[in-house]
Design a protein around this motif. Structure first.
Motif, mmCIF file in Angstrom:
data_model
loop_
_atom_site.group_PDB
_atom_site.id
_atom_site.type_symbol
_atom_site.label_atom_id
_atom_site.label_comp_id
_atom_site.label_asym_id
_atom_site.label_seq_id
_atom_site.Cartn_x
_atom_site.Cartn_y
_atom_site.Cartn_z
ATOM 1 N N LEU A 182 0.726 -0.768 0.053
ATOM 2 C CA LEU A 182 -0.126 0.076 -0.002
ATOM 3 C C LEU A 182 0.855 1.119 -0.328
ATOM 4 N N VAL A 183 1.924 1.723 0.768
ATOM 5 C CA VAL A 183 2.593 2.259 0.726
ATOM 6 C C VAL A 183 3.648 2.676 -0.570
ATOM 7 N N GLY A 184 4.131 1.236 -1.072
ATOM 8 C CA GLY A 184 4.830 1.008 -2.217
ATOM 9 C C GLY A 184 4.120 2.064 -3.487
ATOM 10 N N MET A 185 2.866 1.009 -3.303
ATOM 11 C CA MET A 185 2.037 0.743 -4.574
ATOM 12 C C MET A 185 0.476 2.214 -4.720
ATOM 13 N N GLN A 186 -0.214 1.995 -3.765
ATOM 14 C CA GLN A 186 -0.784 3.266 -3.412
ATOM 15 C C GLN A 186 -0.805 4.460 -3.378
ATOM 16 N N MET A 187 0.406 4.510 -2.181
ATOM 17 C CA MET A 187 0.709 6.456 -2.502
ATOM 18 C C MET A 187 1.916 7.011 -3.034
ATOM 19 N N LEU A 188 3.036 5.653 -3.115
ATOM 20 C CA LEU A 188 4.514 6.031 -4.144
ATOM 21 C C LEU A 188 4.021 6.543 -5.479
ATOM 22 N N ILE A 189 3.154 4.835 -6.208
ATOM 23 C CA ILE A 189 3.298 4.966 -8.109
ATOM 24 C C ILE A 189 2.040 5.700 -8.303
ATOM 25 N N GLU A 190 1.323 5.351 -7.491
ATOM 26 C CA GLU A 190 -0.293 6.044 -7.760
ATOM 27 C C GLU A 190 0.302 7.744 -8.018
ATOM 28 N N GLY A 191 0.253 8.143 -6.274
ATOM 29 C CA GLY A 191 1.091 9.529 -6.380
ATOM 30 C C GLY A 191 1.681 9.938 -7.355
ATOM 31 N N LEU A 192 2.729 8.993 -7.564
ATOM 32 C CA LEU A 192 3.982 10.059 -8.467
ATOM 33 C C LEU A 192 2.621 9.793 -10.262
ATOM 34 N N GLU A 240 6.512 2.874 17.664
ATOM 35 C CA GLU A 240 7.720 3.212 17.817
ATOM 36 C C GLU A 240 8.451 2.321 16.121
ATOM 37 N N GLU A 241 8.323 1.606 17.126
ATOM 38 C CA GLU A 241 9.180 0.423 15.730
ATOM 39 C C GLU A 241 8.397 0.831 14.851
ATOM 40 N N GLU A 242 7.017 -0.114 14.730
ATOM 41 C CA GLU A 242 6.392 -0.489 13.217
ATOM 42 C C GLU A 242 6.346 0.512 12.550
ATOM 43 N N HIS A 243 6.692 2.404 13.229
ATOM 44 C CA HIS A 243 6.750 3.536 12.634
ATOM 45 C C HIS A 243 8.003 3.805 11.720
ATOM 46 N N GLU A 244 9.141 3.202 11.744
ATOM 47 C CA GLU A 244 9.947 3.874 11.778
ATOM 48 C C GLU A 244 10.215 2.232 10.485
ATOM 49 N N GLU A 247 8.149 3.916 7.528
ATOM 50 C CA GLU A 247 8.824 5.268 7.310
ATOM 51 C C GLU A 247 10.063 4.604 6.588
ATOM 52 N N ASP A 248 10.880 4.222 6.758
ATOM 53 C CA ASP A 248 12.358 3.482 6.220
ATOM 54 C C ASP A 248 12.032 3.319 5.115
ATOM 55 N N TRP A 249 11.207 2.004 4.586
ATOM 56 C CA TRP A 249 10.164 1.860 3.290
ATOM 57 C C TRP A 249 9.971 2.938 2.828
ATOM 58 N N ALA A 250 8.861 4.068 3.064
ATOM 59 C CA ALA A 250 8.552 4.543 2.146
ATOM 60 C C ALA A 250 9.951 5.645 1.925
ATOM 61 N N ALA A 251 10.669 5.851 2.285
ATOM 62 C CA ALA A 251 12.067 6.806 2.016
ATOM 63 C C ALA A 251 12.861 5.917 0.849
ATOM 64 N N ARG A 252 12.841 4.725 1.343
ATOM 65 C CA ARG A 252 14.071 3.794 0.472
ATOM 66 C C ARG A 252 13.142 4.067 -1.169
ATOM 67 N N CYS A 253 11.486 3.803 -0.925
ATOM 68 C CA CYS A 253 10.892 3.824 -2.558
ATOM 69 C C CYS A 253 11.697 4.658 -3.029
ATOM 70 N N PHE A 254 11.244 6.650 -2.037
ATOM 71 C CA PHE A 254 11.069 7.683 -2.690
ATOM 72 C C PHE A 254 12.280 7.829 -3.505
ATOM 73 N N ARG A 321 13.013 11.904 11.860
ATOM 74 C CA ARG A 321 14.101 10.647 11.436
ATOM 75 C C ARG A 321 14.382 11.313 9.935
ATOM 76 N N THR A 322 13.379 10.423 9.362
ATOM 77 C CA THR A 322 13.724 10.827 7.490
ATOM 78 C C THR A 322 13.180 11.836 7.133
ATOM 79 N N ARG A 323 13.085 13.302 7.669
ATOM 80 C CA ARG A 323 12.483 14.409 6.913
ATOM 81 C C ARG A 323 14.072 15.419 6.112
ATOM 82 N N PRO A 324 15.069 14.896 6.520
ATOM 83 C CA PRO A 324 15.640 15.502 6.032
ATOM 84 C C PRO A 324 15.769 15.067 4.426
ATOM 85 N N VAL A 325 15.673 13.955 3.868
ATOM 86 C CA VAL A 325 15.560 13.094 2.658
ATOM 87 C C VAL A 325 14.612 13.443 1.445
#
Ligand SMILES: [Fe+2]
Ligand SMILES: [Fe+2]
Length: 370
Positions: A182-192, A240-244, A247-254, A321-325
């Protein structure tokens, strides 16, 4: 072992090979109504790429030897040393080959979205969530048909998928974890895609391309909403651990998409016919376009990467944490203040009204013929 992150039972999953779990008697009544409005709206925004009442692929010829499908300022190669190696006719040809690459990537992206939503049908346990996914499969299938027909009309065949997009989509489609899908496709690739469609819609000189993109946008706005419902129901409850992890998966895809999606290496198939070496093209483009230029492009509302960052920010996925990216590229404060309308929502809304009218008229005719 897959690492599932599920806080709302409507996103519960079973193993994709576990068909027996799908026919368990208790499962059928365990159905969410969270997606019913999106599912039933499909009737209103129905369209058919094979029916000239919606789009006529024979109606709009375009002389590609004489004119570029996208304006020249849109084509990076024509705005650096590469242009000096080409005569006027070759410049037009290269511009249109570059657009062919973009549209081929979109076609592969549509197939990715089709396969991804089909993969959701195999793992989602909730029949309502599954019905949403099945509905999306049907809509992505008409996007594949629509872009295939456009590409066939203008060039005959598409170009192969760039390695970055191919590998990322393969990872997402094969992933067992719903959050990655859902993060990779629905949010990122669909958003793109929404950002890309909004840009193509506003800037192409080809009415047939504008119409194709416009019809697809009417569907995509709903797919984007599905990703948003997931984020609203899930992100506030993450540990917190899940959010990381999310968040890391989203930053990696981005980052994968940002640095690789449209560079000369990915597009290398288009250069040999002009006697150009892709590595030389890449050097010339790099010399002409600095990071400062990228940042300037990202101030445009429909810039695809700006649209992506906004999607993640509004979904509450980005933390300090990932804001600088992302902050390296856009003004995060300015994005935060903007409303959370997705790029192209205005075009999608207007198209929805038009499609409702066409569909209503067709229903009246078929009732009269009965
Ligand atoms: Fe699509
Ligand atoms: Fe979609």
């Amino acid at each position: 072992m897959p690492d599932h992150i599920t806080h709302d039972p409507i996103y519960n999953t079973v193993d994709r090979d576990d068909f027996m779990a799908m026919i368990e008697v208790e499962r059928y009544a365990d159905r969410t109504d969270a997606f019913d409005a999106i599912i039933s709206a499909t009737r209103d925004h129905f369209w058919d790429p094979n029916d000239p009442a919606y789009i006529d692929y024979e109606a709009e010829p375009f002389d590609m030897d004489d004119d570029t499908l996208m304006p020249r300022d849109f084509i990076v190669e024509l705005n650096c040393e590469v242009a000096e190696k080409l005569d006027e006719k070759q410049q037009i040809q290269l511009a249109n080959e570059s657009t062919r690459f973009t549209l081929s990537s979109i076609l592969h992206g549509e197939q990715g979205a089709l396969s991804l939503s089909a993969s959701l049908c195999h793992v989602l346990r909730d029949p309502g969530a599954q019905e949403y996914a099945a509905n999306q499969v049907r809509e992505e299938a008409r996007h594949v048909t629509g872009f295939s027909k456009y590409i066939e009309k203008r060039w005959g065949t598409p170009i192969g998928c760039g390695a970055t997009l191919a590998n990322l989509m393969n990872e997402i489609v094969m992933a067992p974890e719903v959050y990655k899908k859902l993060v990779g496709m629905q949010m990122l690739i669909e958003g793109l895609a929404m950002g890309a469609f909004a840009t193509l819609h506003s800037r192409t000189r080809d009415p047939l391309l504008r119409r194709t993109v416009q019809l697809v946008m009417a569907d995509e706005a709903f797919h984007h909403r599905f990703g948003k419902i997931w984020a609203d129901k899930t992100v506030p409850k993450l540990s917190e651990e899940e959010h990381e992890k999310v968040e890391d998966w989203a930053a990696r895809c981005f980052q994968t998409l940002l640095f690789n999606l449209v560079n000369a290496e990915q597009k290398q198939a288009i250069y040999p016919q002009f006697g150009l070496d892709w590595q030389w093209v890449q050097g010339a483009v790099r010399e002409a376009f600095t990071d400062a230029d990228r940042r300037r492009y990202m101030t445009e509302g429909t810039n695809i990467f700006r649209v992506l960052i906004k999607t993640l920010l509004k979904a509450g996925i980005i933390t300090e944490r990932t804001r600088p990216v992302y902050a390296a590229w856009v003004d995060m404060e300015e994005l935060r203040r903007e409303d959370d309308e997705v790029a192209g929502a205005d075009v999608a809304d207007a198209t929805l009204i038009e499609l409702q009218e066409i569909n209503e008229k067709r229903r009246k005719i078929s009732r009269a013929l009965r």
